[in-house]
Design a protein around this motif. Sequence first.
Motif, mmCIF file in Angstrom:
data_model
loop_
_atom_site.group_PDB
_atom_site.id
_atom_site.type_symbol
_atom_site.label_atom_id
_atom_site.label_comp_id
_atom_site.label_asym_id
_atom_site.label_seq_id
_atom_site.Cartn_x
_atom_site.Cartn_y
_atom_site.Cartn_z
ATOM 1 N N TRP A 111 0.828 -1.220 0.000
ATOM 2 C CA TRP A 111 0.000 0.000 0.000
ATOM 3 C C TRP A 111 0.852 1.255 0.000
ATOM 4 N N LEU A 113 -8.090 -0.046 3.983
ATOM 5 C CA LEU A 113 -7.675 -0.889 2.859
ATOM 6 C C LEU A 113 -6.641 -1.919 3.309
ATOM 7 N N ILE A 153 -8.268 -4.628 5.414
ATOM 8 C CA ILE A 153 -9.089 -5.551 4.615
ATOM 9 C C ILE A 153 -8.167 -6.576 3.934
ATOM 10 N N GLN A 154 -7.081 -6.062 3.363
ATOM 11 C CA GLN A 154 -6.158 -6.981 2.699
ATOM 12 C C GLN A 154 -5.646 -8.027 3.686
ATOM 13 N N GLY A 164 -12.350 -8.612 -4.108
ATOM 14 C CA GLY A 164 -11.651 -9.217 -2.973
ATOM 15 C C GLY A 164 -10.263 -9.693 -3.370
ATOM 16 N N ILE A 195 -7.852 -6.784 -3.888
ATOM 17 C CA ILE A 195 -7.329 -6.188 -2.652
ATOM 18 C C ILE A 195 -6.301 -7.101 -1.982
ATOM 19 N N MET A 196 -6.534 -8.429 -2.071
ATOM 20 C CA MET A 196 -5.593 -9.350 -1.415
ATOM 21 C C MET A 196 -4.266 -9.450 -2.154
ATOM 22 N N ILE A 197 -4.324 -9.470 -3.475
ATOM 23 C CA ILE A 197 -3.150 -9.853 -4.251
ATOM 24 C C ILE A 197 -2.396 -8.679 -4.869
ATOM 25 N N PRO A 256 -1.594 -5.516 -4.095
ATOM 26 C CA PRO A 256 -0.507 -4.829 -3.375
ATOM 27 C C PRO A 256 0.782 -5.648 -3.349
ATOM 28 N N VAL A 261 4.672 -4.596 -4.764
ATOM 29 C CA VAL A 261 5.942 -4.701 -4.043
ATOM 30 C C VAL A 261 6.956 -5.428 -4.917
#
Lengths: 339, 273, 264
Positions: free
Chosen positions: B111, B146, B149-150, C14, C17-19, C21, C25
């Motif tokens: 993030w 955010l 949630i992640q 979903g 948002i999980m994967i 980010p 990196v």
Amino acid sequence: MTTAAEFTGVTQAYGDTVAVDNLNLQIEQGKLTTLLGPSGCGKTTTLRMLAGYITPSAGTITINGADATRLPPEKRNLGMVFQSYALFPHLTVADNVGFGLKLRKVPATKRRELVMANLDLVGLAHLADRKPKALSGGQQQRVALARAIAISPSLLLLDEPLSNLDARLRVQMRSEIRRIQGETGLTVVLVTHDQEEALEMSDTMVVMRAGKVMQTGAPATVFTAPANRFVADFLGYENFLTQSDGSLLTVRPEHLRVAAAGVVPTTPGLTVAAVVRESVYRGVDHIVTMTATDATGTPITLVSTTRRDTLTADAGFQPGDLVTAQARDHEIVRLTSEN
Amino acid sequence: MSRKPALLLIPGLVFILFGFAIPSAIMLLAPPSTDTADVFARFGAMLTDPYDLAIIWRTVRIGVIVTVACVVLGFPIAYLLARSTSRFAGMWLALAIFPLLLSNVVRTFGWLVILGSQGAFGQLLVVLGITDQPPQLLYTELAIVLGLIQLFLPLAVISCYSAVAQVDAGLDHAARGLGATKSQTLWKIVIPLSRPGILIAGTLVFAGATTAYTTPYLLGGSSQRMLSTQLFSYASVSVDWAAASATALMMTLLVFMVSGLSSLISRKAGVTS
Amino acid sequence: MKGRPILGTLAVLGYIIMIVPILFVVSTAFTAGDALTFPPQGVSLRWFGEALAYQPFVGALLSSLQLAVVSTALALLLGVPVTLAIQRGKIPGKSLVEGLFLSPLVVPELVVGLALYQQIMIGLHQTSFVALLVGHTVLLLPYAVRVTGASLALADPAVEEAARGLGATPLRTFFSVTLPLLRPGIFSAGLLSFVTSFNNVPLSLLLQSRQFRTLPVTMLDYVQQSYDPMIAAMSTLILAGTVVIAIVAEKTLGFAKIFGGINK
Ligand SMILES: Nc1ncnc2c1ncn2[C@@H]1O[C@H](COP(=O)(O)OP(=O)(O)OP(=O)(O)O)[C@@H](O)[C@H]1O
Ligand SMILES: [Mg+2]
């Protein structure tokens, strides 16, 4: 006779539940003894006390004449086959059978020989290297048997060994176990709730109810002369008639014949007037249910079964028909006690 | 073995009592060189102090938003995967669970790259001509939400997945056969039957989100304090044991209250259904 | 997903948002430029080289591994006997005992960390390694108890009785039957414990010292001071290690099985 194991005044209580109540029992050397009774009557508890997994609350258990009441299971040298088979899932069939031998420090080559001999006995030598998971229920059962026999136990204990098998295999395994018992000369104690199994397999059968022994004897004796109403009921006697003197008579349904009202029997015996309630075709036989009154005036139900091939043409009774139910003298069993 | 269970239990019991239960109790109620009364006084003051109240309120608010979002996003994933006949379903499930094994720090760094002043999102807005200047997204409540949630979505997915998987798919077919639409089947059959799992998911996420440290620290900074970052600051910057204990007590009570509430709900549901 | 537009959209969101980010990196770790910007400028492995040559990271990595291995071993050593007692023994207050061993899952980690800081580091003047070892072990005990317990609960207790009947002493039964049955559970618990300890921040942060600092804490510190792609490179290395662990987990027991034990 030589006694392989003996229970003297053995009681086992779980809190308020008395699972086994003052049990006195002798297990005869080289014979097959079955413990028979309805669910919860204490059969498993009895077997587990003999095997040493539970210690009796009171009484003594001797094995080969020596007190074994408090001996841990590993010091008893008994072979046990569990209802769930309890095979070691991480070991091969051969290693399962060889487990006890290894503990007895039998050298590897000799051990392999004994393992194969015992697997041969149950007809599974070709599956020696499989894991238990890759076997059918019947095969697992045989492995469990081979594992228990391999240690040359002084008694072989089987807890409902056949109840997880399908009907056909169950019948086949009955004679299989008898054959193995004959070949090895082992003393076997087998728990079952199936009267047919007990009658077919036992040298001696022990009928239990609520932690107590109801009757002990050879199958033919117990079957033809049940000691009380409970044993008779459990072995399939269905017609119970209280006499005016208070004694109790019982007749198996296949021995009770139905005739039209007023027909007089040719042989001496019992005759009871009855009304047909139901008449049902069942394939091998025909079953007639009747209502009657016994000598004390109590209404009772009578059941008669007749094999199809002996059925006479005029046997088609209808509900409501007035009939006589008849049994010959030698087919009538006089029970000595109500319970 | 069953004859000497106490012996097996003792080392673990001693360890958890002296390494966890007793120190935690002391810390919450009687920290070093502080009176228990001070802790309670500080606790009471927190409930009236506007600065502290703002932190408590922010913590609860973020916890609720994250919990709702995780259930709303996690249940569909769980449901679609549990009912999928695709041979890739297992792979997708593994992909949803995998982040649980990965360091929170690593997951949260993502993030920073996205929301930072030089970050992807800001650049995108500038390139698209929506703004001239990349907006300040980092160190906002949105960033924390955010990030959390992640962090907790995988947990919601697993809990919901095991709940949905327990509901016999035959029931779905039966309902459809009786004329229910897909969404009626979902709302009237699947969701009511998997409610205990959804409740567990919500409780786990709420407890995690209200006590997490890394995410509010990295994405919220000092302007968006939550109870956890505040607690750390009392403990290591101002070394105010009474305040630290009071904050810890607040955090613990919050978690216990929500888990208590959720087990109460599930027990009540168990009685009526 | 066909015919489920709303559910499908939520699920896709979903996964994003999980994967996503994590992908950001990774992509910035390969930059040739000096800043943590997106899109990255050019492609190079230079930041991986710098991360592996940066002494604080390497030292912290070794500390983290050391702590994770020792605390996992200790948690299993204490936790497995507890599982045995709970599952196989007849102990009074069984569910209370089990609850106690699972309670570190519900008490906030910062609370545990601060408690151990006060009692062990200040009160007993112990090193930060000792405090961390206690803290991490406490945190891992629930896994040891619950995950191994789940695998033991599935096993037929008659198997152990069968071994006794064949002549095995209780000790022998434990080593030749119970322990092999527990092995998958111990493996799962060990794996989860290792990862949990390695990734922990709250305890490691509160109980750190100049002599002993774990990798996640060192990375958090680093990112406060300078904000360059080296941190993305180090993160990517951790990701790679985690992927390896995940693959091992999937190949040996299956992911779902390992994680199944946590939530029950
Ligand atoms: N561990 C125990 N704790 C409490 N009660 C028990 C326990 N084991 C058995 N009992 C009770 O003791 C009685 C006898 O049980 P047992 O298992 O010996 O019956 P059984 O004849 O083998 O029955 P089944 O045919 O169902 O196997 C039952 O009433 C049972 O509920
Ligand atoms: Mg039984």
